[in-house]
Design a protein around this motif. Structure first.
Motif, PDB file in Angstrom:
ATOM      1  N   ARG A 108      -7.197   9.382  -6.530  1.00  0.00           N
ATOM      2  CA  ARG A 108      -6.210   8.500  -5.910  1.00  0.00           C
ATOM      3  C   ARG A 108      -6.162   8.814  -4.418  1.00  0.00           C
ATOM      4  O   ARG A 108      -6.261   9.983  -4.019  1.00  0.00           O
ATOM      5  CB  ARG A 108      -4.830   8.730  -6.522  1.00  0.00           C
ATOM      6  N   PRO A 109      -6.009   7.808  -3.543  1.00  0.00           N
ATOM      7  CA  PRO A 109      -6.012   8.066  -2.094  1.00  0.00           C
ATOM      8  C   PRO A 109      -5.018   9.133  -1.655  1.00  0.00           C
ATOM      9  O   PRO A 109      -5.327   9.968  -0.789  1.00  0.00           O
ATOM     10  CB  PRO A 109      -5.664   6.694  -1.495  1.00  0.00           C
TER      11      PRO A 109
ATOM     12  N   GLY B  20      -3.717  -1.853  -2.915  1.00  0.00           N
ATOM     13  CA  GLY B  20      -2.382  -1.572  -3.432  1.00  0.00           C
ATOM     14  C   GLY B  20      -2.357  -0.765  -4.716  1.00  0.00           C
ATOM     15  O   GLY B  20      -1.282  -0.362  -5.168  1.00  0.00           O
ATOM     16  N   VAL B  21      -3.520  -0.520  -5.320  1.00  0.00           N
ATOM     17  CA  VAL B  21      -3.605   0.224  -6.586  1.00  0.00           C
ATOM     18  C   VAL B  21      -4.137   1.629  -6.299  1.00  0.00           C
ATOM     19  O   VAL B  21      -5.154   1.788  -5.621  1.00  0.00           O
ATOM     20  CB  VAL B  21      -4.528  -0.503  -7.591  1.00  0.00           C
ATOM     21  N   ALA B  22      -3.446   2.642  -6.826  1.00  0.00           N
ATOM     22  CA  ALA B  22      -3.819   4.024  -6.511  1.00  0.00           C
ATOM     23  C   ALA B  22      -5.043   4.496  -7.299  1.00  0.00           C
ATOM     24  O   ALA B  22      -5.968   5.086  -6.730  1.00  0.00           O
ATOM     25  CB  ALA B  22      -2.634   4.957  -6.769  1.00  0.00           C
TER      26      ALA B  22
ATOM     27  N   ALA C 163      -4.599   2.010  -2.535  1.00  0.00           N
ATOM     28  CA  ALA C 163      -5.762   1.853  -1.660  1.00  0.00           C
ATOM     29  C   ALA C 163      -5.456   0.799  -0.609  1.00  0.00           C
ATOM     30  O   ALA C 163      -4.826  -0.221  -0.892  1.00  0.00           O
ATOM     31  CB  ALA C 163      -6.984   1.448  -2.485  1.00  0.00           C
ATOM     32  N   GLY C 164      -5.920   1.035   0.634  1.00  0.00           N
ATOM     33  CA  GLY C 164      -5.640   0.111   1.727  1.00  0.00           C
ATOM     34  C   GLY C 164      -6.429  -1.181   1.650  1.00  0.00           C
ATOM     35  O   GLY C 164      -6.144  -2.131   2.377  1.00  0.00           O
TER      36      GLY C 164
ATOM     37  N   VAL D 256       0.808  -1.215   0.000  1.00  0.00           N
ATOM     38  CA  VAL D 256       0.000   0.000   0.000  1.00  0.00           C
ATOM     39  C   VAL D 256       0.843   1.267   0.000  1.00  0.00           C
ATOM     40  O   VAL D 256       0.641   2.166  -0.811  1.00  0.00           O
ATOM     41  CB  VAL D 256      -0.969  -0.010   1.215  1.00  0.00           C
ATOM     42  N   HIS D 257       1.828   1.363   0.928  1.00  0.00           N
ATOM     43  CA  HIS D 257       2.484   2.670   1.072  1.00  0.00           C
ATOM     44  C   HIS D 257       4.009   2.646   1.166  1.00  0.00           C
ATOM     45  O   HIS D 257       4.646   3.689   0.923  1.00  0.00           O
ATOM     46  CB  HIS D 257       1.920   3.395   2.315  1.00  0.00           C
ATOM     47  N   LEU D 258       4.647   1.528   1.490  1.00  0.00           N
ATOM     48  CA  LEU D 258       6.097   1.536   1.634  1.00  0.00           C
ATOM     49  C   LEU D 258       6.782   1.794   0.296  1.00  0.00           C
ATOM     50  O   LEU D 258       6.406   1.229  -0.736  1.00  0.00           O
ATOM     51  CB  LEU D 258       6.588   0.206   2.224  1.00  0.00           C
TER      52      LEU D 258
END
Length: 392
Positions: free
Chosen positions: A353-354, A320-322, A129-130, A118-120
């Motif tokens: 996108r988040p 995992g996809v924005a 996305a979470g 998701v973010h690293l």
């Protein structure tokens, strides 16, 4: 007779619609407030905290559980007790006491697999996305707030009771309350036009020192007649105030509570649609919350710009996809534009996108406990309620 008045003019076909709200001391709402208080406590110290906090409550007990990765040092005991105190459960005679309740904590760190996907090692704009999911936003021109009248009135009834409880006017009132409002409507080419309030239901937890007749009289005089505009009340309006009789045992003593069980109260009162994901206790990477806020922002902007009179927005995501997988706009026939034109306007004006939602709506601020009562939508204090001027 047969759809026509005696003078030959056609009758307007009407329908009834009902929405409910719950007060701060309702056990599920207590849990929402505690979960968001925990989220805010982390964001105050670490704006990048990843929080998914659930709360459970029953007689004399609150339990926190979930996954949190944060640099903040948070005193969970203090957060829980202060929130319960603020709600108003401050004495065992009310069925719950912030001073003596047991607080259990079962919190672990966020899954490393979710974190890496998701973010690293991603720039903020491209945070994924979470989770997967579908989110909806709704708006209607029937009220100034661009919200359904049924849910606006239901929230205001509970808020008024809480105000009068806190200022001492309702010395007898306890924190657990519920309201429900039924309105009669008709459709005007897809737009919803409220005509009147058909039924009002209010239940208020109370001290044993007040009689039902006095309670009902005070609720009618100080709450119903104050909150609901005269133009919506008539001789046919039905009122049910504490219809079950006495309501002394309330809060977690009367029912168990759980975060995320009032998702319709939190949104549009049953109008529009709901993707099923709850809001409270979740940081912005959880699109259940942030994308639902963004979808409301889109819907309200379309209505306030005059492009639609009524609007439902759906967005969907993959973990995992924005980029959102889909964006869909339903105008209920209230817009002169096609579906394709409406989606093009949205894509031109909004980046869903988040990571961009986070920046545009400033979602790292510790603002969430305020959202957890009386609805997440319809109050101008929140960034997603500021309609965006649209470029066509």
């Amino acid at each position: 007779m047969n759809g026509f008045h005696e003078n030959g003019t056609p009758e307007i076909e009407t329908f009834l619609f009902t929405s409910e709200s719950v007060g701060e001391g309702h056990p599920d709402k207590m849990c929402d407030q505690i979960s968001d208080a925990v989220l805010d406590a982390h964001l105050k110290q670490d704006p990048n905290a990843k929080v998914a906090c659930e709360t459970v409550t029953k007689t004399g007990m609150v339990m926190l559980c979930g996954e949190i990765t944060s640099n903040a040092v948070v005193d969970y005991q203090k957060i829980v007790r202060e929130t319960v105190k603020q709600i108003g459960f401050d004495d065992s005679s009310k069925g719950f006491d912030y001073k003596t309740c047991s607080v259990l904590v079962a919190i672990e760190q966020q899954s490393p697999e979710i974190a890496s996907g998701v973010h690293l090692e991603k720039d903020e704009d491209n945070v994924g996305a979470g989770d997967q999911g579908i989110m909806f936003g709704y708006a209607t021109d029937e009220t100034q707030e661009a919200m359904p009248l049924t849910v606006v009135l239901a929230h205001k009834l509970n808020a008024k009771i809480a105000e009068l409880r806190r200022d001492g006017t309702f010395w007898w009132a306890r924190p657990d309350t519920k309201s429900q409002v039924t309105c009669e409507y008709y459709f005007d080419q897809g737009a919803c036009i409220p005509i009147r309030v058909h039924t009002v239901v209010i239940s208020v937890q109370h001290s044993e020192k007040i009689g039902l007749e006095q309670l009902r009289s005070e609720i009618m005089e100080h709450v119903v007649k104050t909150v609901i505009p005269d133009k919506y009340l008539d001789s046919r309006t039905v009122f049910h105030i504490n219809p079950c009789g006495t309501f002394i045992i309330g809060g977690p003593m009367g029912d168990s509570g759980l975060t995320g069980r009032k998702i319709i109260v939190d949104t549009y009162g049953g109008w529009g649609a709901h993707g099923g994901g709850a809001f409270s206790g979740k940081d912005f990477t959880k699109v259940d919350r942030s994308a639902a806020y963004a979808a409301r922002w889109v819907a309200k902007s379309l209505v306030k710009s005059g492009i639609c009179r009524r609007c439902l927005v759906q967005v969907s995501y993959a973990i995992g996809v924005a980029e959102p997988l889909s964006i869909t706009i339903f105008d209920y026939g209230t817009s002169g534009k096609t579906q394709k034109e409406l989606v093009a306007i949205v894509k031109k004006n909004f980046d869903l996108r988040p990571g961009r939602i986070l920046k545009d709506l400033d979602l790292k601020r510790p603002i969430y406990q305020k959202t957890s009562t009386y609805g997440h939508f319809g109050r101008d204090v929140f960034s997603w309620e500021q309609a965006k001027p649209l470029i066509l």
